[in-house]
Each structure stands twice: as structure tokens, then as C-alpha cells.
Design a protein around this motif. Sequence first.
Motif, PDB file in Angstrom:
ATOM      1  N   HIS A 201      54.329  14.633 -24.079  1.00 26.78           N
ATOM      2  CA  HIS A 201      54.777  15.953 -24.517  1.00 26.78           C
ATOM      3  C   HIS A 201      56.029  16.145 -23.945  1.00 26.78           C
ATOM      4  N   ALA A 202      56.548  15.490 -22.864  1.00 24.88           N
ATOM      5  CA  ALA A 202      57.977  15.665 -22.498  1.00 24.88           C
ATOM      6  C   ALA A 202      58.804  14.702 -23.446  1.00 24.88           C
ATOM      7  N   ALA A 203      58.534  13.589 -24.148  1.00 20.83           N
ATOM      8  CA  ALA A 203      58.941  12.696 -24.856  1.00 20.83           C
ATOM      9  C   ALA A 203      59.358  13.562 -26.397  1.00 20.83           C
ATOM     10  N   ILE A 204      58.269  14.225 -26.717  1.00 18.78           N
ATOM     11  CA  ILE A 204      58.174  15.000 -27.568  1.00 18.78           C
ATOM     12  C   ILE A 204      59.256  16.049 -27.803  1.00 18.78           C
ATOM     13  N   LEU A 205      59.417  16.830 -26.638  1.00 17.10           N
ATOM     14  CA  LEU A 205      60.171  17.940 -26.535  1.00 17.10           C
ATOM     15  C   LEU A 205      61.665  17.511 -26.481  1.00 17.10           C
ATOM     16  N   ARG A 206      62.094  16.197 -25.801  1.00 19.15           N
ATOM     17  CA  ARG A 206      63.282  15.700 -25.722  1.00 19.15           C
ATOM     18  C   ARG A 206      63.761  15.485 -27.090  1.00 19.15           C
ATOM     19  N   PRO A 221      67.604  20.129 -38.210  1.00 20.26           N
ATOM     20  CA  PRO A 221      66.644  20.966 -37.993  1.00 20.26           C
ATOM     21  C   PRO A 221      66.050  21.945 -38.867  1.00 20.26           C
ATOM     22  N   TYR A 222      66.882  22.191 -40.111  1.00 19.38           N
ATOM     23  CA  TYR A 222      66.470  22.841 -41.157  1.00 19.38           C
ATOM     24  C   TYR A 222      65.762  24.486 -40.801  1.00 19.38           C
ATOM     25  N   ASP A 223      66.618  25.013 -39.938  1.00 20.97           N
ATOM     26  CA  ASP A 223      66.171  26.429 -39.297  1.00 20.97           C
ATOM     27  C   ASP A 223      64.956  26.364 -38.474  1.00 20.97           C
ATOM     28  N   ALA A 228      58.515  24.172 -33.568  1.00 15.37           N
ATOM     29  CA  ALA A 228      58.245  23.638 -35.009  1.00 15.37           C
ATOM     30  C   ALA A 228      58.348  22.280 -35.191  1.00 15.37           C
ATOM     31  N   VAL A 229      59.660  21.889 -34.507  1.00 18.31           N
ATOM     32  CA  VAL A 229      60.182  20.428 -34.721  1.00 18.31           C
ATOM     33  C   VAL A 229      59.411  19.452 -33.729  1.00 18.31           C
ATOM     34  N   SER A 230      58.836  20.033 -32.632  1.00 13.11           N
ATOM     35  CA  SER A 230      57.996  19.420 -31.789  1.00 13.11           C
ATOM     36  C   SER A 230      56.571  19.060 -32.464  1.00 13.11           C
TER      37      SER A 230
END
Length: 445
Positions: A201-206, A221-223, A228-230
Motif C-alpha cells: 500500500h505504501a509503495a502504491i501511494l508513493r 495525472p489527467y485530473d 484514483a491514481v492508486s
Amino acid sequence: MPSVVVAGLRDSLAAIDAVTLSDHERVALVAELERLKAAAAACQARATDALRRSRGVVAPQDVARSVGSEVALARRESPSCGDRFVGLSRALVHEMPCLMAALTEGLTSERAAVEVVRETATLSREDRAEVDRRIAEVLPRLSARAAGRAAARVAAELDAASVVRRMEAAVKSRRVSVRPAPDGMAYLTVLGPLRDVVGAHAAILRRARSVVGGQCEDEAPYDRGVGAVSADTALRLLAGLLPGQVQPVEVQLVMTDRSLLGTGDPERPVDEPARIPGHGSVPAPVARSWIRGAGPASVWLRRLYTSPDGRDLVALESRRRPFIGGLRRVLVLRDDVCTTLYCDAAVVHVDHAHPVRDGGSTSAWNGNGKCVRCNLVKEAPGWRVVVERASPHEILTVTPTGHAYRSQAPPVLGWGSETHPPPDPPPTGDSALERHLERMLAAVA
């Protein structure tokens, strides 16, 4: 009979006019009804354990599975929940008298009892009784989660080794699961060791924060926000896709030709919802946007043939590729989920309602989709499954105690969809079906 007495009590509740009560009386009524629910759960536990003990002549594994399924049907819940209640009942009746007394008096809830029993599952009978005694006084003041934490704390003090063994055994149950969520969404859950899941989870958030901050050259990022990116990053990595690559896994989206192409029976609505078997309905505009966004190279069209009123699936076209098991696909599409009432688990086994060993045929009429658990349960002594009728396809399940439960296959577009009478046949020329199929194929091409 006790069931008649309880039914009379239930009927008396309908006579209570909450409009004529004061606010103080309404809150008091809600509180007393909550205590009544707890007392009812305690009574259910006593009856369930007595039912389990009455089956002592059968193999223990068959007893647990069969009784769990019977209780689940009676409680209108899934078989796994029925199993859990059988275990809860056994612990309450034989090992945790203080918890049982609190539940009977309405001083705690069934959910709190489940938490306490679960957190003490690996303890000896003596240690479990000690946990029961030590938390009895504070139990009425604790929420369900707090009751579970209190039981876990005492359990760790009494037998730390069993808690460690339980944590080690839990690693073997690591898995990935999916379940539907509201608004066309779904939950993908990864159950694994705490440190590994927290690290992932920490790696995905980074990564997500880097994308949102504009620090990643390969993805914009496309808004989108960090959440959402995670989610997009996790799903893409799990599927082994590159940014922007289309998901190649088949999703069986069932919708009318009218909703998909705007052609067909003009009496049917253009925005009739679609359905994903096992997950529920999807608004027609959303389904169309999914198809448009997937691109023509990744969309396959398979024609499904229904009964004249549009309710039941009777056949499907199999032109996509040669394969064995087209009948199985029909049954999975027709039944949607396990045909055991209240189960709702995914179809894994396609089962003969009337067994082949007794002359049952391999046909759409005699077939029904089952989860693994329910397919095994129906083979236990005293269980019987009968096909009541073909359209709508209806299954009658009879339990060892003689209780009968009927379940129906949903309409081809899901529960809540309307049936439509067949249109009048054309006076001359080719059939309306042939002309319509030609127009549909031409539109897709």
C-alpha cells in the motif's frame, strides 16, 4: 408450538403505532427492540446447537456442512454465514455461559458475540471460559469491535502461543477476492500478512503521489487524485498491463440489442440496464461507454436467444471460437449466481439437479449453477433438489428437516427488469428475427 408463539409476537409488533408515541418512548422502543433481537439470537443459538447435536449419527464434517446450510436458509443468509452461526452456537451453549446470558438478556449483540467467539477460537475450553468470565462485567458497555479487542487481549495473556499459532495459520488463508459495490464499482481485496500488505500500500501511494505531482514521465495525472491514481496503478500492476493498455480479460456484459445499438423492438426502452453475471445491473449509457472505450479489436458480440417475452435465456450463438461447454455457459449466464436461495456465491460447478446416476439428463432444464459448497451439501443425506419448472427456471431445495425453499433464475437482464410480450409476426417475407439479426450484424461491422 414455540414457532407459533414467536410468530404471534412478531405479528404484535406490527400493531405498535410509533406515530402516537413521544420521542422518549420511540427511543425506548428502539432500545428494547434491540434487546429483543439479541434475545432472539440467543434463542436461535440454542435451537441451532440442539439441531447439530441431533445429527450425531452422521459424520462430523457432513453434520457441520449440512446443518450450516439448513440454518443459512432459515436465516436467509449465505452458507458460510450459516457455518459461522453453527460454530457461534456451539461456543455460546457449551463454553461461554456469561456471554450467552448477556445475549439472552439483551445486554450485548449478536455481532459482539461473534467477535468474542472468533478472538477466542484457538483457546482451550478452560481458557475460553476464563475470557468469558473476565469480560462479562464490561461487555454491556462495549461495542462489537471493542468486545473483540477485549477478548483478544485476555486471550493473548492466557495463551500467547495459541495466538501466535493462529497468526501463523492465518497466512495460509491469504487470497484475493472480488465483490460488487454500488454504482458500477467493485472491491478487489487482497488478504495477506500485515507487513506485506502495508508495504504494498505504501509503495502504491508513493507512486500515486509522484504521478499527481507531475514527477512521472511515463504517466500523467489527467485530473485524477491520489486515490484514483492508486486504484488505477494497483489494477494495472495486478493485470500486468502497461499504461493505457486495454484489459484483455472477458467480461460477459448482457444487454438488449435495443440498448446496445438502438435497433430491435421499438417497444423496449433504449436505456434498459445491462447486467454482468454475478455482479448486478449496469446502466445502459455506462455499458455503451465501456464498449466504446474498449475499442473494436477487443469487443466480441455474441447473440443470446430468449423466450418470446424476453425473460429467460434459452440459447446462445457460439461463433466466436470452437469450444466445448456451450451449455455450461448458457447455465452460468442464466442462473447468474448459485441457485441456492440467499447464497449469492459465484457459480463454480454446473450441476445436475436430478443426478445422472439416477437417470438425470445433461440439459438446460436439468442443469443449475452451484458454488462448490452448495454442490457438496446437496449430496449429504436428506437433501433433495428438484426442478419445478423450466420457464422461469425454478429449483426446489428440500432440507433434511423437510423445509422447502424455491429459487428462480433471474430474468436475462436481472431482477427488476420488465418482460415484454412478443411482437406480432410479419404477414409475409422473411422472419422479423432474421431481418433484425442481419441489421444488428451490419451495424456492428
